[in-house]
Design an enzyme around this catalytic site. Structure first.
Site, PDB file in Angstrom:
ATOM      1  N   CYS A 182       0.834  -1.209   0.000  1.00 23.66           N
ATOM      2  CA  CYS A 182       0.000   0.000   0.000  1.00 23.66           C
ATOM      3  C   CYS A 182       0.871   1.262   0.000  1.00 23.66           C
ATOM      4  CB  CYS A 182      -0.912  -0.045   1.224  1.00 23.66           C
ATOM      5  SG  CYS A 182      -1.713   1.503   1.649  1.00 23.66           S
ATOM      6  N   CYS A 187       0.110   3.843   2.730  1.00 19.95           N
ATOM      7  CA  CYS A 187       0.557   3.327   4.038  1.00 19.95           C
ATOM      8  C   CYS A 187       2.033   3.658   4.257  1.00 19.95           C
ATOM      9  CB  CYS A 187       0.362   1.813   4.122  1.00 19.95           C
ATOM     10  SG  CYS A 187      -1.346   1.266   3.958  1.00 19.95           S
TER      11      CYS A 187
END
Length: 104
Positions: free
Chosen positions: A31, A34
């Site tokens: 991600c 993230c």
């Protein structure tokens, strides 16, 4: 410091921190947002030493992610007394800081 939770039992133990604010960052290694927000969360962990900060890889501990109804990453869930008080979905540093400050 942000501690990585690697099992459901570690997650349960983390939530049993009494009245202390517990922040769990549900993330995935693949991600992009993230990865972008991770240094900010580390910074918040240093600034707000009255709170406990954890991260949980949704692919490694998928049962906990499902139980917490996490469908988008990053999702930060804020707990007090073992109960969810709020959550922030997405890499939004201002919203994360506000959620920490209003619950510490």
């Amino acid at each position: 410091m942000v501690t990585q939770l690697k099992s459901a039992s570690e997650y349960d133990s983390a939530l049993a921190s009494g009245d202390k604010l517990v922040v769990v960052d549900f993330f995935a290694t693949w991600c992009g947002p993230c990865k972008m927000i991770a240094p900010m969360i580390e910074k918040f962990a240093e600034q707000y030493s009255d709170a406990a900060f954890y991260k949980l890889d949704v692919d490694e501990v998928s049962d906990v992610a499902q139980k917490a109804e996490v469908s988008s990453m990053p999702t930060l869930i804020f707990y007090k007394g073992g109960k969810e008080v709020t959550r922030v979905v997405g890499a939004n540093p201002a919203a994360i800081k506000q959620a920490i400050a209003s619950n510490v």
